[in-house]
Design a protein around this motif. Structure first.
Motif, short mmCIF file in Angstrom:
data_model
loop_
_atom_site.label_atom_id
_atom_site.label_comp_id
_atom_site.label_asym_id
_atom_site.label_seq_id
_atom_site.Cartn_x
_atom_site.Cartn_y
_atom_site.Cartn_z
N MET A 1 0.84 -1.17 0.00
CA MET A 1 0.00 0.00 0.00
C MET A 1 0.89 1.24 0.00
O MET A 1 1.94 1.25 0.63
CB MET A 1 -0.91 -0.01 1.23
N ARG A 2 0.47 2.26 -0.71
CA ARG A 2 1.22 3.51 -0.79
C ARG A 2 0.31 4.67 -0.46
O ARG A 2 -0.91 4.60 -0.68
CB ARG A 2 1.75 3.70 -2.21
N GLN A 3 0.88 5.74 0.07
CA GLN A 3 0.13 6.96 0.30
C GLN A 3 0.36 7.91 -0.85
O GLN A 3 1.47 8.00 -1.39
CB GLN A 3 0.57 7.65 1.60
N ILE B 1 -4.67 9.93 0.33
CA ILE B 1 -5.36 8.65 0.20
C ILE B 1 -4.34 7.51 0.25
O ILE B 1 -3.14 7.73 0.09
CB ILE B 1 -6.17 8.56 -1.11
N ASN B 2 -4.86 6.31 0.45
CA ASN B 2 -4.04 5.10 0.33
C ASN B 2 -4.45 4.39 -0.95
O ASN B 2 -5.64 4.23 -1.21
CB ASN B 2 -4.27 4.18 1.53
N VAL B 3 -3.47 3.99 -1.72
CA VAL B 3 -3.73 3.21 -2.94
C VAL B 3 -3.01 1.89 -2.79
O VAL B 3 -1.98 1.80 -2.15
CB VAL B 3 -3.28 3.96 -4.22
N ASP B 4 -3.61 0.83 -3.39
CA ASP B 4 -3.02 -0.47 -3.16
C ASP B 4 -2.59 -1.22 -4.42
O ASP B 4 -1.64 -1.98 -4.37
CB ASP B 4 -3.93 -1.35 -2.30
N THR B 5 -3.26 -1.05 -5.52
CA THR B 5 -2.88 -1.75 -6.74
C THR B 5 -3.02 -0.82 -7.93
O THR B 5 -3.76 0.16 -7.89
CB THR B 5 -3.76 -3.00 -6.99
N SER B 6 -2.30 -1.16 -8.99
CA SER B 6 -2.40 -0.35 -10.21
C SER B 6 -2.70 -1.26 -11.39
O SER B 6 -2.38 -2.45 -11.38
CB SER B 6 -1.11 0.42 -10.46
N THR C 1 -1.64 4.81 -16.29
CA THR C 1 -1.76 3.93 -15.12
C THR C 1 -2.87 4.42 -14.21
O THR C 1 -2.92 5.60 -13.87
CB THR C 1 -0.43 3.87 -14.36
N LEU C 2 -3.72 3.48 -13.79
CA LEU C 2 -4.79 3.77 -12.83
C LEU C 2 -4.44 3.12 -11.50
O LEU C 2 -4.00 1.97 -11.45
CB LEU C 2 -6.12 3.20 -13.31
N TRP C 3 -4.64 3.85 -10.40
CA TRP C 3 -4.40 3.32 -9.06
C TRP C 3 -5.73 3.14 -8.34
O TRP C 3 -6.59 4.01 -8.39
CB TRP C 3 -3.51 4.27 -8.26
N HIS C 4 -5.87 2.00 -7.67
CA HIS C 4 -7.07 1.70 -6.90
C HIS C 4 -6.97 2.35 -5.53
O HIS C 4 -5.99 2.18 -4.81
CB HIS C 4 -7.22 0.18 -6.73
N VAL C 5 -8.00 3.10 -5.14
CA VAL C 5 -8.06 3.73 -3.82
C VAL C 5 -8.50 2.66 -2.82
O VAL C 5 -9.55 2.04 -2.98
CB VAL C 5 -9.03 4.93 -3.80
N PHE C 6 -7.69 2.44 -1.82
CA PHE C 6 -7.89 1.38 -0.83
C PHE C 6 -9.29 1.46 -0.21
O PHE C 6 -9.77 2.53 0.13
CB PHE C 6 -6.83 1.50 0.26
N ASN C 7 -9.93 0.31 -0.09
CA ASN C 7 -11.26 0.15 0.52
C ASN C 7 -12.36 0.92 -0.21
O ASN C 7 -13.34 1.34 0.40
CB ASN C 7 -11.25 0.57 1.99
N THR C 8 -12.19 1.15 -1.50
CA THR C 8 -13.24 1.79 -2.31
C THR C 8 -13.31 1.04 -3.64
O THR C 8 -12.56 0.10 -3.88
CB THR C 8 -12.92 3.27 -2.62
N ASP D 1 -7.17 0.31 8.75
CA ASP D 1 -8.09 -0.83 8.96
C ASP D 1 -7.35 -2.12 9.26
O ASP D 1 -7.76 -3.19 8.82
CB ASP D 1 -9.02 -1.02 7.76
N GLU D 2 -6.26 -2.04 10.01
CA GLU D 2 -5.48 -3.23 10.32
C GLU D 2 -5.44 -3.52 11.82
O GLU D 2 -4.72 -4.39 12.26
CB GLU D 2 -4.04 -3.07 9.81
N GLY D 3 -6.21 -2.79 12.62
CA GLY D 3 -6.16 -2.95 14.06
C GLY D 3 -7.13 -4.01 14.57
O GLY D 3 -8.14 -4.29 13.94
N ASP D 4 -6.81 -4.57 15.72
CA ASP D 4 -7.70 -5.54 16.35
C ASP D 4 -8.56 -4.83 17.41
O ASP D 4 -8.41 -3.63 17.66
CB ASP D 4 -6.91 -6.69 16.96
N ASP D 5 -9.47 -5.58 18.04
CA ASP D 5 -10.40 -5.00 19.03
C ASP D 5 -9.66 -4.42 20.23
O ASP D 5 -10.05 -3.37 20.76
CB ASP D 5 -11.42 -6.05 19.49
N GLU D 6 -8.61 -5.09 20.67
CA GLU D 6 -7.84 -4.61 21.81
C GLU D 6 -7.17 -3.26 21.50
O GLU D 6 -7.20 -2.33 22.31
CB GLU D 6 -6.79 -5.65 22.19
N LYS D 7 -6.60 -3.17 20.31
CA LYS D 7 -5.94 -1.92 19.91
C LYS D 7 -6.97 -0.80 19.77
O LYS D 7 -6.74 0.33 20.19
CB LYS D 7 -5.21 -2.14 18.58
N LEU D 8 -8.14 -1.13 19.20
CA LEU D 8 -9.21 -0.14 19.05
C LEU D 8 -9.67 0.37 20.41
O LEU D 8 -9.84 1.58 20.60
CB LEU D 8 -10.38 -0.74 18.27
#
Length: 130
Positions: free
Chosen positions: A1-3, A13-18, A25-32, A78-85
């Protein structure tokens, strides 16, 4: 993932794949389901800043602020667990906008301490105020 920053709006934004298209080149916006052309983005390379902090922060491996930054980053990505939250909500509130603000403050403080340590090592006492 890249910012990346959307040049037109300034939004980070965070982008994850192109994918390659005939128009560029098109970049996918993470979680959208959104894709943005690379020419509309400005990418960040934060690894050099992170390397600098790891090298020059006087107590990097035992610093509470560094741990908080990592926890906040995990939740914002979006990588945290319940304890961290639960820990973040207890200490920093429940709004992601507050998390971002606090993460920025912590990062500025940590970078400033690293930079101060770097200059002290480079110039010695000449960096202290008279």
């Amino acid at each position: 993932m890249r910012q990346a920053q959307i040049i037109a709006t300034g939004e980070v934004i965070n982008v994850d794949t192109s994918i390659e298209s005939k128009n560029g080149t098109l970049w996918h916006v993470f979680n959208t389901q959104t894709y943005i052309f690379e020419k509309e983005l400005r990418f960040f390379n934060l690894s050099q800043v992170e390397d600098f902090i790891e090298t020059w922060h006087p107590d990097f491996h035992h610093c509470d602020e560094i741990a908080w930054i990592d926890d906040l980053a995990c939740l914002l990505d979006d990588e945290g667990d319940d304890e961290k939250l639960a820990r973040i909500r207890h200490n920093w509130g429940s709004k992601p906008s507050d998390w971002i603000r606090n993460k920025m403050k912590l990062e500025i403080d940590v970078f400033a301490r690293s930079l101060t340590n770097y200059y002290r090592n480079l110039y010695g006492n000449a960096t202290s105020e008279d």
